[in-house]
Write an enzyme that holds these catalytic residues in place. Structure first.
Site, PDB file in Angstrom:
ATOM      1  N   ASN A   1      -0.275  -2.237   4.680  1.00 12.27           N
ATOM      2  CA  ASN A   1       0.141  -1.661   3.629  1.00 12.27           C
ATOM      3  C   ASN A   1       1.253  -0.699   3.750  1.00 12.27           C
ATOM      4  OD1 ASN A   1       0.344   0.538   1.598  1.00 12.27           O
ATOM      5  ND2 ASN A   1      -1.890  -0.042   1.044  1.00 12.27           N
TER       6      ASN A   1
ATOM      7  N   HIS B   1       3.525   3.906   2.096  1.00 17.62           N
ATOM      8  CA  HIS B   1       4.086   5.036   2.450  1.00 17.62           C
ATOM      9  C   HIS B   1       5.557   5.159   2.690  1.00 17.62           C
ATOM     10  CE1 HIS B   1       0.136   7.363   2.342  1.00 17.62           C
ATOM     11  NE2 HIS B   1      -0.310   6.340   3.340  1.00 17.62           N
TER      12      HIS B   1
ATOM     13  N   HIS C   1       0.559  -1.245  -3.327  1.00 14.04           N
ATOM     14  CA  HIS C   1      -0.307  -0.775  -4.475  1.00 14.04           C
ATOM     15  C   HIS C   1       0.567  -0.296  -5.615  1.00 14.04           C
ATOM     16  CE1 HIS C   1      -3.946   1.974  -6.209  1.00 14.04           C
ATOM     17  NE2 HIS C   1      -3.308   1.426  -7.007  1.00 14.04           N
TER      18      HIS C   1
ATOM     19  N   ARG D   1       0.931   1.529  -8.350  1.00 11.77           N
ATOM     20  CA  ARG D   1       0.042   2.432  -9.323  1.00 11.77           C
ATOM     21  C   ARG D   1       0.483   2.831 -10.662  1.00 11.77           C
ATOM     22  NH1 ARG D   1      -3.408   5.635  -5.659  1.00 11.77           N
ATOM     23  NH2 ARG D   1      -4.001   6.768  -7.946  1.00 11.77           N
TER      24      ARG D   1
ATOM     25  N   ARG E   1       3.981   6.299  -8.224  1.00 14.52           N
ATOM     26  CA  ARG E   1       4.335   7.138  -7.559  1.00 14.52           C
ATOM     27  C   ARG E   1       5.086   6.586  -6.088  1.00 14.52           C
ATOM     28  NH1 ARG E   1      -1.625   9.304  -5.349  1.00 14.52           N
ATOM     29  NH2 ARG E   1      -1.879   9.615  -7.714  1.00 14.52           N
TER      30      ARG E   1
ATOM     31  N   GLU F   1      -2.440  -4.366  -4.862  1.00  8.67           N
ATOM     32  CA  GLU F   1      -3.576  -3.793  -5.072  1.00  8.67           C
ATOM     33  C   GLU F   1      -3.181  -3.035  -6.516  1.00  8.67           C
ATOM     34  OE1 GLU F   1      -4.154  -0.368  -2.433  1.00  8.67           O
ATOM     35  OE2 GLU F   1      -4.566  -1.914  -0.757  1.00  8.67           O
TER      36      GLU F   1
ATOM     37  N   THR G   1      -6.663   6.039  -2.905  1.00  8.05           N
ATOM     38  CA  THR G   1      -7.780   5.370  -3.563  1.00  8.05           C
ATOM     39  C   THR G   1      -9.251   6.050  -3.110  1.00  8.05           C
ATOM     40  OG1 THR G   1      -6.575   3.531  -3.451  1.00  8.05           O
ATOM     41  CG2 THR G   1      -8.918   3.489  -4.285  1.00  8.05           C
TER      42      THR G   1
ATOM     43  N   GLU H   1     -13.137  -6.402  -0.733  1.00  4.90           N
ATOM     44  CA  GLU H   1     -12.699  -5.699   0.285  1.00  4.90           C
ATOM     45  C   GLU H   1     -13.609  -4.398   0.410  1.00  4.90           C
ATOM     46  OE1 GLU H   1      -8.489  -4.957   0.737  1.00  4.90           O
ATOM     47  OE2 GLU H   1      -8.742  -2.853   1.539  1.00  4.90           O
TER      48      GLU H   1
ATOM     49  N   HIS I   1      -9.137   1.126   4.616  1.00  2.00           N
ATOM     50  CA  HIS I   1      -9.136   2.298   4.304  1.00  2.00           C
ATOM     51  C   HIS I   1      -9.502   3.419   5.356  1.00  2.00           C
ATOM     52  CE1 HIS I   1      -8.556   5.849   1.689  1.00  2.00           C
ATOM     53  NE2 HIS I   1      -7.955   4.955   0.969  1.00  2.00           N
TER      54      HIS I   1
HETATM   55  N1  PXP Z   1      -7.207  -1.110   1.218  1.00  2.00           N
HETATM   56  C1  PXP Z   1      -7.195  -0.443  -0.001  1.00  2.00           C
HETATM   57  C2  PXP Z   1      -7.816  -1.081  -1.173  1.00  2.00           C
HETATM   58  C3  PXP Z   1      -6.292   0.618  -0.354  1.00  2.00           C
HETATM   59  O1  PXP Z   1      -6.319   1.302  -1.543  1.00  2.00           O
HETATM   60  C4  PXP Z   1      -5.898   1.293   0.789  1.00  2.00           C
HETATM   61  C5  PXP Z   1      -4.984   2.394   0.543  1.00  2.00           C
HETATM   62  O2  PXP Z   1      -4.053   2.454  -0.188  1.00  2.00           O
HETATM   63  C6  PXP Z   1      -5.703   0.654   2.232  1.00  2.00           C
HETATM   64  C7  PXP Z   1      -6.439  -0.661   2.141  1.00  2.00           C
HETATM   65  C8  PXP Z   1      -5.306   1.159   3.261  1.00  2.00           C
HETATM   66  O3  PXP Z   1      -5.640   2.465   3.586  1.00  2.00           O
HETATM   67  P1  PXP Z   1      -4.889   3.486   4.580  1.00  2.00           P
HETATM   68  O4  PXP Z   1      -3.789   3.690   4.138  1.00  2.00           O
HETATM   69  O5  PXP Z   1      -5.939   4.488   4.796  1.00  2.00           O
HETATM   70  O6  PXP Z   1      -5.002   2.703   5.882  1.00  2.00           O
END
Ligand code: PXP
Length: 236
Positions: free
Chosen positions: A6, A9, A42, A44, A48, A69, A100, A150, A190
């Protein structure tokens, strides 16, 4: 087990200055070159971090697959149908949340979820539902037509190393088993980091882990020395 990275960030950091650096495309390229089998972003509602133009570019430039996402809103559904990512992961979304916070309540809105994902499935997009490792949510997810769930690993991740770890881990293991028995494929994500990820191998048949925060956080420090050295060499 596959790794979806992901890169939201990276977009957050870019947006802090409003420019083009650091590039999410470059982040995706590096992730792909180092073992990521998909890139997760994601989009959003408040945009953001990831912006529309990011997903339109990523879909053209990725060598692997885009996992988008998204929340259950018409405008994001429209974008998904236009760009046709390999997969989407339906997540709940609250405006004020930092990330999330919980899983999608599929059981409480079964008809709505089923209706919402139908055009996406009809377009050939793989659909995954981001849910807590809860029996009712798993059973409901199996009725929607989605191919994947997931599992939200946030509670397990927070409990890691505490007295609650075993119970939270068991919840994930049981939910995965139930989902698989109902014909669903299972991803997880997550809050996973370099410590708590190790137990994911104890859950049979997990397909992919989606990880963002811990990887980008670590990258700051694995890359910072080289970045400072280069600047220091330049100005010497
Ligand atoms: N999976 C989903 C559905 C999420 O919303 C997120 C966070 O955006 C992640 C995985 C990844 O989470 P993390 O950034 O805590 O590794």
């Amino acid at each position: 087990m596959l790794l979806g990275v992901n890169i939201d960030h990276v977009a957050t950091l870019r947006n802090a200055r409003g420019g083009i650096e650091p590039s999410v495309m470059e982040a995706a390229r590096i992730a792909e070159e180092n073992g990521a089998t998909s890139i997760t972003t994601h989009l959003r509602e408040d945009r953001r971090h990831i912006k529309d133009e990011d997903v339109y570019t990523l879909i053209k430039t990725l060598k692997t697959q885009l996992n988008l996402e998204m929340a259950m809103t018409d405008d994001i559904q429209k974008i998904a149908l236009e760009i046709r990512p390999h997969s989407i992961c339906l997540v709940p979304e609250k405006r004020q949340e930092i990330t999330t916070e919980g899983g999608l309540d599929v059981a409480g809105q079964l008809d709505r979820v089923t209706e919402f994902i139908k055009p996406l499935l009809d377009a050939g997009i793989i659909v995954s539902l981001f849910i807590d490792p809860d029996e009712n949510q798993v059973k409901a997810s199996a009725k929607t037509g989605a191919q994947f769930i997931e599992m939200h690993t946030g509670t397990y991740s927070e409990a890691f190393g505490t007295a609650n770890e075993e119970q939270e881990f068991l919840n994930l293991k049981n939910a995965a088993k139930l989902a698989q028995s109902l014909g669903l494929k299972v991803n997880a994500g997550h809050g996973l980091n370099y410590e708590n990820v190790k137990r994911m191998h104890e859950i049979p048949g997990l397909v992919e882990l989606n990880i963002g925060h811990s990887i980008i956080s670590r990258a700051v420090f694995t890359g910072l020395g080289e970045a400072v050295k280069k600047m220091h060499d330049l100005i010497k």
